[in-house]
Design a protein around this motif. Structure first.
Motif, PDB file in Angstrom:
ATOM      1  N   ARG A  79     -28.465 -19.156 -14.445  1.00  0.00           N
ATOM      2  CA  ARG A  79     -29.325 -20.206 -14.987  1.00  0.00           C
ATOM      3  C   ARG A  79     -30.314 -20.719 -13.949  1.00  0.00           C
ATOM      4  NH1 ARG A  79     -24.509 -24.007 -16.732  1.00  0.00           N
ATOM      5  NH2 ARG A  79     -23.944 -23.307 -14.642  1.00  0.00           N
ATOM      6  N   VAL A  80     -30.113 -20.359 -12.691  1.00  0.00           N
ATOM      7  CA  VAL A  80     -30.993 -20.827 -11.620  1.00  0.00           C
ATOM      8  C   VAL A  80     -31.903 -19.686 -11.191  1.00  0.00           C
ATOM      9  CG1 VAL A  80     -31.099 -21.789  -9.295  1.00  0.00           C
ATOM     10  CG2 VAL A  80     -29.241 -22.452 -10.828  1.00  0.00           C
ATOM     11  N   PRO A  81     -33.190 -19.731 -11.571  1.00  0.00           N
ATOM     12  CA  PRO A  81     -34.103 -18.668 -11.129  1.00  0.00           C
ATOM     13  C   PRO A  81     -34.361 -18.777  -9.636  1.00  0.00           C
ATOM     14  CG  PRO A  81     -35.326 -20.390 -12.263  1.00  0.00           C
ATOM     15  CD  PRO A  81     -33.867 -20.732 -12.403  1.00  0.00           C
ATOM     16  N   PRO A  94     -28.409 -23.844  -4.020  1.00  0.00           N
ATOM     17  CA  PRO A  94     -28.241 -24.097  -5.457  1.00  0.00           C
ATOM     18  C   PRO A  94     -28.237 -22.789  -6.243  1.00  0.00           C
ATOM     19  CG  PRO A  94     -29.917 -25.546  -4.512  1.00  0.00           C
ATOM     20  CD  PRO A  94     -29.596 -24.526  -3.468  1.00  0.00           C
ATOM     21  N   GLY A  95     -27.147 -22.506  -6.933  1.00  0.00           N
ATOM     22  CA  GLY A  95     -27.072 -21.285  -7.716  1.00  0.00           C
ATOM     23  C   GLY A  95     -26.923 -20.031  -6.888  1.00  0.00           C
ATOM     24  N   LEU A  98     -32.376 -18.669  -3.196  1.00  0.00           N
ATOM     25  CA  LEU A  98     -33.498 -19.520  -2.809  1.00  0.00           C
ATOM     26  C   LEU A  98     -34.183 -19.932  -4.103  1.00  0.00           C
ATOM     27  CD1 LEU A  98     -34.955 -17.454   0.169  1.00  0.00           C
ATOM     28  CD2 LEU A  98     -33.964 -19.752   0.331  1.00  0.00           C
ATOM     29  N   PRO A  99     -34.122 -21.200  -4.469  1.00  0.00           N
ATOM     30  CA  PRO A  99     -34.586 -21.599  -5.794  1.00  0.00           C
ATOM     31  C   PRO A  99     -36.090 -21.425  -5.984  1.00  0.00           C
ATOM     32  CG  PRO A  99     -34.040 -23.516  -4.460  1.00  0.00           C
ATOM     33  CD  PRO A  99     -33.586 -22.323  -3.691  1.00  0.00           C
ATOM     34  N   ALA A 100     -36.445 -20.856  -7.130  1.00  0.00           N
ATOM     35  CA  ALA A 100     -37.857 -20.649  -7.456  1.00  0.00           C
ATOM     36  C   ALA A 100     -38.557 -21.986  -7.628  1.00  0.00           C
ATOM     37  CB  ALA A 100     -37.984 -19.820  -8.732  1.00  0.00           C
ATOM     38  N   ARG A 244     -32.226 -32.787  -0.232  1.00  0.00           N
ATOM     39  CA  ARG A 244     -32.324 -34.188  -0.632  1.00  0.00           C
ATOM     40  C   ARG A 244     -31.137 -34.648  -1.477  1.00  0.00           C
ATOM     41  NH1 ARG A 244     -38.626 -33.949  -2.719  1.00  0.00           N
ATOM     42  NH2 ARG A 244     -39.603 -33.523  -0.683  1.00  0.00           N
ATOM     43  N   ALA A 245     -30.529 -33.722  -2.221  1.00  0.00           N
ATOM     44  CA  ALA A 245     -29.534 -34.141  -3.198  1.00  0.00           C
ATOM     45  C   ALA A 245     -28.111 -33.711  -2.866  1.00  0.00           C
ATOM     46  CB  ALA A 245     -29.913 -33.583  -4.571  1.00  0.00           C
ATOM     47  N   ALA A 246     -27.901 -33.143  -1.677  1.00  0.00           N
ATOM     48  CA  ALA A 246     -26.566 -32.655  -1.349  1.00  0.00           C
ATOM     49  C   ALA A 246     -26.317 -32.823   0.148  1.00  0.00           C
ATOM     50  CB  ALA A 246     -26.424 -31.193  -1.755  1.00  0.00           C
ATOM     51  N   PRO A 247     -25.052 -32.994   0.545  1.00  0.00           N
ATOM     52  CA  PRO A 247     -24.740 -33.108   1.974  1.00  0.00           C
ATOM     53  C   PRO A 247     -24.945 -31.776   2.673  1.00  0.00           C
ATOM     54  CG  PRO A 247     -22.723 -32.971   0.682  1.00  0.00           C
ATOM     55  CD  PRO A 247     -23.851 -33.112  -0.306  1.00  0.00           C
ATOM     56  N   PRO A 248     -25.157 -31.787   3.995  1.00  0.00           N
ATOM     57  CA  PRO A 248     -25.353 -30.539   4.734  1.00  0.00           C
ATOM     58  C   PRO A 248     -24.127 -29.629   4.612  1.00  0.00           C
ATOM     59  CG  PRO A 248     -26.008 -32.432   6.059  1.00  0.00           C
ATOM     60  CD  PRO A 248     -25.304 -32.973   4.852  1.00  0.00           C
ATOM     61  N   ARG A 249     -24.393 -28.314   4.560  1.00  0.00           N
ATOM     62  CA  ARG A 249     -23.335 -27.323   4.477  1.00  0.00           C
ATOM     63  C   ARG A 249     -23.608 -26.247   5.513  1.00  0.00           C
ATOM     64  NH1 ARG A 249     -25.461 -28.934   0.189  1.00  0.00           N
ATOM     65  NH2 ARG A 249     -26.858 -27.161  -0.081  1.00  0.00           N
ATOM     66  N   THR A 250     -22.553 -25.638   6.051  1.00  0.00           N
ATOM     67  CA  THR A 250     -22.695 -24.651   7.119  1.00  0.00           C
ATOM     68  C   THR A 250     -21.835 -23.431   6.812  1.00  0.00           C
ATOM     69  OG1 THR A 250     -23.037 -26.435   8.729  1.00  0.00           O
ATOM     70  CG2 THR A 250     -22.520 -24.264   9.599  1.00  0.00           C
TER      71      THR A 250
END
Length: 257
Positions: A79-81, A94-95, A98-100, A244-250
């Motif tokens: 669902r995430v292009p 997200p998804g 690299l989100p379009a 902007r909408a999620a905490p940092p992830r590594t």
């Protein structure tokens, strides 16, 4: 077919645009703008699907690295292009792509940039690199990338933003190299609008204003080297994603040396 290097030196603005559009039309799948494809993401090969035997060479076939082709399969959301990334990096995004339609900064390790290009082109995404004449395309190929899906614009001229705007209309991903200076926030907002309209991905440097996602890479380990001897077999990179909408992830990503 190798990567396509576009020489724009000595051309005026109108001629630069015309030459870029002519070159884009010759790339695989060339012609339609990215916006026409933005609703259908570049899909990853399903987990466990058979891959070509790397020891068998088929005439006309392009060798594809297994990690690049299956990148993001574990967390890929249809669902995430977007554009495929190396598998270990996918859970950070997200998804799993690299989100379009978004601008993403990429900083630190050059290996990360090369890996993103390799994974994207291996999956069939059409990409361009602007303002990075030092890029070694052999490194992209060694990580499984398709050079026939990669256009190079080493010297975009005095107005790189105009060149990028044209590329966004016809490609899936555009990466700005260190040779492209940061633009003013007002110009960055205009480019961000072009990215959204085209359904493409724009990768920029760390200081670019208004980016929605940030990827940073740092080399942490080298494989294959002993006490002063041996051949570099792999490079491990710690990749950090923040937005902007999620905490940092590594996550740690291992690329072929």
């Amino acid at each position: 077919m190798g990567s396509s290097a576009v020489d724009l030196s000595g051309l005026g603005t109108a001629d630069r645009v015309a030459e870029l559009r002519r070159r884009l039309a010759t790339m695989p799948g060339g012609g339609p703008p990215a916006a026409a494809r933005s609703g259908a993401p570049v899909t990853a090969r399903p987990e466990g699907a058979a891959l070509p035997d790397p020891d068998v060479t088929v005439p006309g076939a392009i060798s594809v690295d297994a990690d690049a082709v299956t990148s993001g399969a574990a967390s890929f959301d249809a669902r995430v292009p977007g554009v495929v990334v190396p598998r270990s990096v996918a859970p950070l995004l997200p998804g799993g792509v690299l989100p379009a339609g978004r601008v993403t900064t990429v900083s630190g390790s050059a290996t990360l940039r090369v890996g993103l290009l390799a994974a994207a082109t291996a999956a069939g995404a059409r990409c361009a690199v602007v303002g990075w004449p030092e890029l070694g395309v052999a490194a992209v190929a060694e990580q499984g990338g398709r050079l026939d899906c990669l256009a190079l614009v080493p010297d975009p001229g005095p107005d790189p933003a105009a060149v990028v705007s044209v590329l966004l209309d016809g490609l899936d991903l555009v990466l700005l190299g260190p040779g492209v200076r940061v633009v003013a926030p007002s110009r960055a907002r205009v480019l961000a609008g072009r990215v959204r309209a085209a359904g493409a991905v724009l990768l920029v440097g760390a200081d670019w204003p208004g980016a929605e996602l940030a990827l940073a890479g740092r080399h942490c380990r080298y494989g294959g080297l002993g006490a002063g001897v041996g051949r570099l077999a792999s490079v491990s990179t710690m990749v950090r994603c923040s937005g902007r909408a999620a905490p940092p992830r590594t996550a740690e990503w291992v690329a072929a040396g």
